[in-house]
Design a protein around this motif. Sequence first.
Motif, PDB file in Angstrom:
ATOM      1  N   GLU A 226     -34.738 147.265  29.403  1.00 36.04           N
ATOM      2  CA  GLU A 226     -34.085 146.147  30.285  1.00 36.04           C
ATOM      3  C   GLU A 226     -35.296 144.946  30.483  1.00 36.04           C
ATOM      4  N   ARG A 227     -36.524 145.737  30.607  1.00 30.44           N
ATOM      5  CA  ARG A 227     -37.762 144.860  30.671  1.00 30.44           C
ATOM      6  C   ARG A 227     -37.970 143.942  29.332  1.00 30.44           C
ATOM      7  N   CYS A 228     -37.828 144.567  28.142  1.00 29.42           N
ATOM      8  CA  CYS A 228     -37.847 144.008  26.943  1.00 29.42           C
ATOM      9  C   CYS A 228     -36.974 142.768  26.722  1.00 29.42           C
ATOM     10  N   ARG A 229     -35.846 143.274  27.176  1.00 36.89           N
ATOM     11  CA  ARG A 229     -34.552 142.054  27.024  1.00 36.89           C
ATOM     12  C   ARG A 229     -34.924 140.838  27.636  1.00 36.89           C
ATOM     13  N   ILE A 230     -35.378 141.085  29.095  1.00 43.43           N
ATOM     14  CA  ILE A 230     -35.666 140.112  29.909  1.00 43.43           C
ATOM     15  C   ILE A 230     -36.737 139.171  29.368  1.00 43.43           C
ATOM     16  N   ILE A 231     -37.785 139.700  28.647  1.00 40.93           N
ATOM     17  CA  ILE A 231     -38.929 138.875  28.210  1.00 40.93           C
ATOM     18  C   ILE A 231     -38.232 138.211  26.861  1.00 40.93           C
TER      19      ILE A 231
ATOM     20  N   GLY B 239     -36.067 130.321  26.000  1.00 41.48           N
ATOM     21  CA  GLY B 239     -35.887 129.103  26.772  1.00 41.48           C
ATOM     22  C   GLY B 239     -34.994 129.076  27.889  1.00 41.48           C
ATOM     23  N   ILE B 240     -34.294 130.617  28.015  1.00 42.22           N
ATOM     24  CA  ILE B 240     -33.106 130.469  29.221  1.00 42.22           C
ATOM     25  C   ILE B 240     -33.807 130.602  30.353  1.00 42.22           C
ATOM     26  N   PRO B 241     -33.577 129.867  31.577  1.00 40.36           N
ATOM     27  CA  PRO B 241     -33.822 129.982  33.055  1.00 40.36           C
ATOM     28  C   PRO B 241     -33.689 131.355  33.494  1.00 40.36           C
ATOM     29  N   SER B 242     -34.504 131.827  34.371  1.00 40.62           N
ATOM     30  CA  SER B 242     -34.936 132.927  34.862  1.00 40.62           C
ATOM     31  C   SER B 242     -33.253 133.303  35.796  1.00 40.62           C
ATOM     32  N   LYS B 243     -32.687 132.479  36.280  1.00 40.02           N
ATOM     33  CA  LYS B 243     -31.421 132.637  36.928  1.00 40.02           C
ATOM     34  C   LYS B 243     -30.122 133.106  35.976  1.00 40.02           C
ATOM     35  N   ALA B 244     -30.033 132.269  35.038  1.00 44.93           N
ATOM     36  CA  ALA B 244     -29.310 132.516  33.822  1.00 44.93           C
ATOM     37  C   ALA B 244     -29.593 133.898  33.024  1.00 44.93           C
ATOM     38  N   VAL B 245     -30.894 134.346  32.885  1.00 47.56           N
ATOM     39  CA  VAL B 245     -30.975 135.590  32.490  1.00 47.56           C
ATOM     40  C   VAL B 245     -30.535 136.750  33.421  1.00 47.56           C
ATOM     41  N   ALA B 246     -31.118 136.491  34.694  1.00 47.43           N
ATOM     42  CA  ALA B 246     -30.787 137.687  35.706  1.00 47.43           C
ATOM     43  C   ALA B 246     -29.176 137.956  35.560  1.00 47.43           C
ATOM     44  N   ALA B 247     -28.354 136.641  35.679  1.00 46.87           N
ATOM     45  CA  ALA B 247     -26.778 136.866  35.626  1.00 46.87           C
ATOM     46  C   ALA B 247     -26.446 137.510  34.340  1.00 46.87           C
ATOM     47  N   GLU B 248     -27.012 137.094  33.293  1.00 45.70           N
ATOM     48  CA  GLU B 248     -26.515 137.706  32.021  1.00 45.70           C
ATOM     49  C   GLU B 248     -26.858 139.264  31.964  1.00 45.70           C
ATOM     50  N   LEU B 249     -27.953 139.687  32.337  1.00 45.59           N
ATOM     51  CA  LEU B 249     -28.327 141.185  32.302  1.00 45.59           C
ATOM     52  C   LEU B 249     -27.917 141.963  33.511  1.00 45.59           C
ATOM     53  N   GLY B 250     -27.559 141.308  34.611  1.00 46.43           N
ATOM     54  CA  GLY B 250     -26.937 141.818  35.807  1.00 46.43           C
ATOM     55  C   GLY B 250     -28.048 142.466  36.855  1.00 46.43           C
ATOM     56  N   VAL B 251     -29.412 141.695  36.748  1.00 47.84           N
ATOM     57  CA  VAL B 251     -30.493 142.314  37.678  1.00 47.84           C
ATOM     58  C   VAL B 251     -30.564 140.939  38.824  1.00 47.84           C
ATOM     59  N   HIS B 252     -31.595 141.260  39.487  1.00 48.47           N
ATOM     60  CA  HIS B 252     -31.850 140.108  40.754  1.00 48.47           C
ATOM     61  C   HIS B 252     -32.764 139.156  39.929  1.00 48.47           C
ATOM     62  N   GLU B 253     -32.526 137.781  40.308  1.00 48.21           N
ATOM     63  CA  GLU B 253     -33.628 136.850  39.906  1.00 48.21           C
ATOM     64  C   GLU B 253     -34.994 137.102  40.232  1.00 48.21           C
ATOM     65  N   HIS B 254     -35.441 137.781  41.173  1.00 47.19           N
ATOM     66  CA  HIS B 254     -36.651 138.329  41.491  1.00 47.19           C
ATOM     67  C   HIS B 254     -37.190 139.404  40.377  1.00 47.19           C
ATOM     68  N   THR B 255     -36.569 140.010  40.006  1.00 45.04           N
ATOM     69  CA  THR B 255     -36.737 141.166  38.915  1.00 45.04           C
ATOM     70  C   THR B 255     -37.445 140.220  37.565  1.00 45.04           C
ATOM     71  N   VAL B 256     -36.509 139.225  37.343  1.00 41.34           N
ATOM     72  CA  VAL B 256     -36.839 138.479  36.254  1.00 41.34           C
ATOM     73  C   VAL B 256     -38.040 137.707  36.278  1.00 41.34           C
ATOM     74  N   GLY B 257     -38.185 137.271  37.495  1.00 38.41           N
ATOM     75  CA  GLY B 257     -39.722 136.487  38.007  1.00 38.41           C
ATOM     76  C   GLY B 257     -40.810 137.711  37.764  1.00 38.41           C
ATOM     77  N   LYS B 258     -40.627 138.941  38.230  1.00 35.31           N
ATOM     78  CA  LYS B 258     -41.656 139.771  38.161  1.00 35.31           C
ATOM     79  C   LYS B 258     -42.134 140.191  37.024  1.00 35.31           C
ATOM     80  N   TRP B 259     -41.329 140.484  36.002  1.00 38.51           N
ATOM     81  CA  TRP B 259     -41.554 140.757  34.556  1.00 38.51           C
ATOM     82  C   TRP B 259     -42.031 139.504  34.081  1.00 38.51           C
TER      83      TRP B 259
END
Length: 356
Positions: free
Chosen positions: A26-31, A37-57
């Motif tokens: 999951e972390r590798c997919r986020i990175i 170039g996809i924004p963190s909010k869009a990545v979070a929605a796509e992968l089903g995680v919280h936006e804070h999780t995307v920002g953390k990694w």
Amino acid sequence: MVLGREEREYLERQVRRQRVARSMSERCRIILRCADGIPSKAVAAELGVHEHTVGKWRRRFLKDRVEGLLDEARPGRPRTIDDDQVAAVIERTLRSTPSDATHWSIRSMAGATGFSHTTICRIWTAFGLQPHRSETFKLSSDPLFVDKVRDFVGLYLSPPNRALVLSVDEKSQIQALDREQPVLPMMPGIPERRTHSYVRHGTTSLFAALDVASGFVIGKCYKRHRATEFLDFLKQVDASIPPDLDVHIVMDNYATHKTARVRSWLARRPHYHVHFTPTSASWINQVERWFAELTRKQLRRGVHTSTSQLEADIRSFIERHNENPKPYRWVKSADDILSSVKRFCQKAEQTLCSEF
């Protein structure tokens, strides 16, 4: 976020791997999505995680790159067993046996090393050690093993035109067994129960021929297991098939199959073609699979007070099978079988070399 070529290849490889931890994948997919170039909010929605999780990694990757995606050391009790002690347990498990047994158990190893049995269990589990298990094997010593395997697999996967392929063998010494006390039937929460002791009421031998293409079985029981009975069975098979078909008979190297009377009978019928299995390779004879089904469904838990009752049940099983016969599907090619045998031999050779 910009990824180097090696970093991207590593992340994509972790995503494709089946045995990688889900959290790491999951972390590798986020990175990877953030690097596109996809924004963190869009990545979070796509992968089903919280936006804070995307920002953390994202932050940890920008700081430590690939190493930042690994789990940090967690607080807890420090290790009391070092790597050398673990290696000593593994070496002792593999290279020695206890004085009073043929293999180590968890508690016997714990007593010999002074560690707790839970520690030994964790070490064995981590390195896949199971001293209580033992497997058997048998390699064919037939010098024509390769040629025979290709011949048999060719018959199964691509049989000759206007030809019948029959897998022939015998299941000898089938015992008519009766329990000393009545069998107790299954009840809710209670399995069927039977006495471990039994009474023998004689034996019978079953000769069977399996049509590889249709799954139809020709079978007959005999009191004895000799060339005379085998020849009589071949005559019954011959009377059951059309005379204009070539017949390919698959059978093992049992002496009953090679007597002068049997060879003479086959020689007078040029449309019969005999294929002998390699030595110690009866698994290639498909009728063995049908014998296993007969044993599992009819014989193993059957109760018979006489051989006539046993033979009647066997005949009934054959009749029910032939009402809706189904062929056994052969899936492995000759190259697959030979490659598997080659890998086993290489592994066995490496194991023996490491012992010495």
